[in-house]
Design a protein around this motif. Structure first.
Motif, mmCIF file in Angstrom:
data_model
loop_
_atom_site.group_PDB
_atom_site.id
_atom_site.type_symbol
_atom_site.label_atom_id
_atom_site.label_comp_id
_atom_site.label_asym_id
_atom_site.label_seq_id
_atom_site.Cartn_x
_atom_site.Cartn_y
_atom_site.Cartn_z
ATOM 1 N N ILE A 108 3.606 -4.879 8.160
ATOM 2 C CA ILE A 108 4.449 -3.864 7.729
ATOM 3 C C ILE A 108 5.945 -5.041 7.537
ATOM 4 O O ILE A 108 6.045 -5.969 8.384
ATOM 5 C CB ILE A 108 4.983 -3.078 9.064
ATOM 6 N N GLN A 135 0.838 -1.252 0.079
ATOM 7 C CA GLN A 135 -0.028 0.136 -0.085
ATOM 8 C C GLN A 135 0.864 1.197 0.028
ATOM 9 O O GLN A 135 0.257 2.135 -0.733
ATOM 10 C CB GLN A 135 -1.090 0.152 1.143
ATOM 11 N N GLN A 136 1.962 1.108 0.517
ATOM 12 C CA GLN A 136 2.845 2.409 0.636
ATOM 13 C C GLN A 136 4.250 1.844 0.876
ATOM 14 O O GLN A 136 4.394 0.837 1.569
ATOM 15 C CB GLN A 136 2.479 3.311 2.018
ATOM 16 N N THR A 137 5.367 2.547 0.317
ATOM 17 C CA THR A 137 6.589 2.082 0.496
ATOM 18 C C THR A 137 7.606 3.459 0.606
ATOM 19 O O THR A 137 7.364 4.613 -0.029
ATOM 20 C CB THR A 137 7.244 1.353 -0.804
ATOM 21 N N ASN A 156 10.925 0.491 3.787
ATOM 22 C CA ASN A 156 9.769 0.147 4.702
ATOM 23 C C ASN A 156 8.483 0.476 4.130
ATOM 24 O O ASN A 156 8.388 1.289 3.376
ATOM 25 C CB ASN A 156 9.666 1.175 5.921
ATOM 26 N N SER A 157 7.712 -0.643 4.223
ATOM 27 C CA SER A 157 6.680 -0.760 3.185
ATOM 28 C C SER A 157 5.309 -1.317 4.252
ATOM 29 O O SER A 157 5.304 -2.174 5.193
ATOM 30 C CB SER A 157 6.496 -1.961 2.144
ATOM 31 N N GLN A 158 4.132 -0.674 3.931
ATOM 32 C CA GLN A 158 2.788 -1.128 4.516
ATOM 33 C C GLN A 158 2.181 -1.763 3.572
ATOM 34 O O GLN A 158 2.098 -1.544 2.260
ATOM 35 C CB GLN A 158 2.122 0.226 4.794
ATOM 36 N N HIS A 159 1.847 -2.979 4.091
ATOM 37 C CA HIS A 159 1.061 -4.093 3.266
ATOM 38 C C HIS A 159 -0.339 -4.184 3.597
ATOM 39 O O HIS A 159 -0.790 -3.620 4.865
ATOM 40 C CB HIS A 159 2.012 -5.326 3.440
ATOM 41 N N SER A 160 -1.184 -5.067 3.198
ATOM 42 C CA SER A 160 -2.394 -5.240 3.407
ATOM 43 C C SER A 160 -2.760 -6.180 4.848
ATOM 44 O O SER A 160 -3.562 -5.712 5.653
ATOM 45 C CB SER A 160 -3.091 -5.923 2.331
#
Length: 325
Positions: A217, A191-193, A210-214
């Motif tokens: 993290i 969702q965001q990196t 760093n990434s936000q996943h469904s």
């Protein structure tokens, strides 16, 4: 059904793949080889078998069922598309493409032709990785919500392709893509990196992502100018897992439960280890499937999207991208 493979490229990973095919001879056979350097191609065939072809077109016109692509990153999409249009299934080394836009062109052709296409991302097919999945079904630590992994290797020859920007070099596509697989496989879509790092000589020599996943993290790192360890950690509410160093060739893992229990899994691979992904690919082809449930298009899309986002944060543009109008 014995799948007849043609191999494009004869470098280190192609040698490992050929060694793997020899271990699954009931399912697969090396039938054909092409390399721009015909001397190297001939030496490869002397060692592993098959027939040397004078051109890619000759190789694709031959009596083979599938192509394994083991060339530099920048030619993966081109050869994949050509092979599928020629009616061949494709197992393509990672990364399947240098960008999401390029990957979409490959997947469009896969859809149009109905040919099997799979990115050759080896970790998920190793016995240890499969055993870990099975163990967690029976003795879970709850849903994995955090993944941390990385590796950095400064021992790269000065003339290696990974240091050449015109060949999409750098740590992200060579090393970071493995971490992206681990994160996507356990945490889902990105969702965001965010990324920090440094460039040197037109390639990324270190990156922290760093990434936000469904599903949680991920924290990944990759580099070419530091010496960093290669273990991985997966965390859930009821415990965490540590995959031993060189986790991308997974051999052992320890599960630490919050109640104090500790479970050790050890399953060293046989031979080169690449026979596991090859066997899965052969099964898909023999049973008429066009997409892998273990390495689906969605994984490939999410992985390269993470690398695209990291490159954007670092300001990394490959020369062949900058040249486009």
């Amino acid at each position: 059904m014995t799948i007849r493979f043609g191999i494009i490229g004869t470098g280190h990973i192609a040698n490992r793949f050929a060694q793997g095919l020899a271990l699954i001879s009931e399912q697969a056979q090396l039938a054909a080889v092409w390399n721009r350097n015909q001397v190297k191609a001939a030496a490869f065939v002397d060692q592993h078998g098959g027939v040397v072809h004078q051109s890619v077109d000759d190789l694709l016109a031959s009596d083979i069922d599938a192509i394994y692509i083991a060339t530099p990153h920048t030619s993966h999409a081109e050869y994949s598309i050509a092979a599928m249009k020629a009616g061949k299934a494709v197992l393509c080394e990672k990364p399947a493409a240098t960008s999401l836009a390029e990957l979409e062109r490959v997947l469009d052709v896969a859809t149009q032709t109905g040919q099997l296409f799979m990115e050759a991302m080896k970790p998920g097919f190793y016995p240890l990785y499969q055993a870990l999945r099975e163990h967690l079904l029976n003795d879970p630590i709850g849903p994995i919500a955090f993944v941390r992994c990385g590796f950095a290797n400064p021992n790269v020859a000065a003339d290696h392709a990974v240091l050449k920007p015109e060949m999409a070099g750098g740590g992200l596509l060579d090393i970071g893509i493995y971490g992206a697989f681990l994160a996507v496989d356990w945490l889902g879509d990105v969702q965001q990196t965010q990324a920090l790092g440094r460039l040197n000589g037109g390639v990324d020599t270190f990156a922290s992502i760093n990434s936000q996943h469904s599903g949680g993290i991920s924290q990944l790192y990759c580099g070419l100018d530091l010496a960093g360890s290669g273990e991985a950690m997966l965390a859930g509410p009821d415990g965490h897992i540590v995959l031993d160093e060189k986790w991308w060739n997974p051999t052992a893992a320890t599960i630490f439960y919050k109640d104090g229990r500790k479970v050790r899994l050890e399953m060293p691979p046989v031979g080169s280890g690449l026979q596991y992904e090859a066997a899965h690919f052969c099964h898909l082809l023999a049973t008429g499937q066009s997409e892998s449930p273990l390495m689906p298009y969605a994984h490939s899309r999410a992985m390269i999207a993470m690398m695209d986002a990291a490159r954007a944060e670092l300001g990394l543009v490959y020369p062949f991208e900058a040249e486009k109008p």
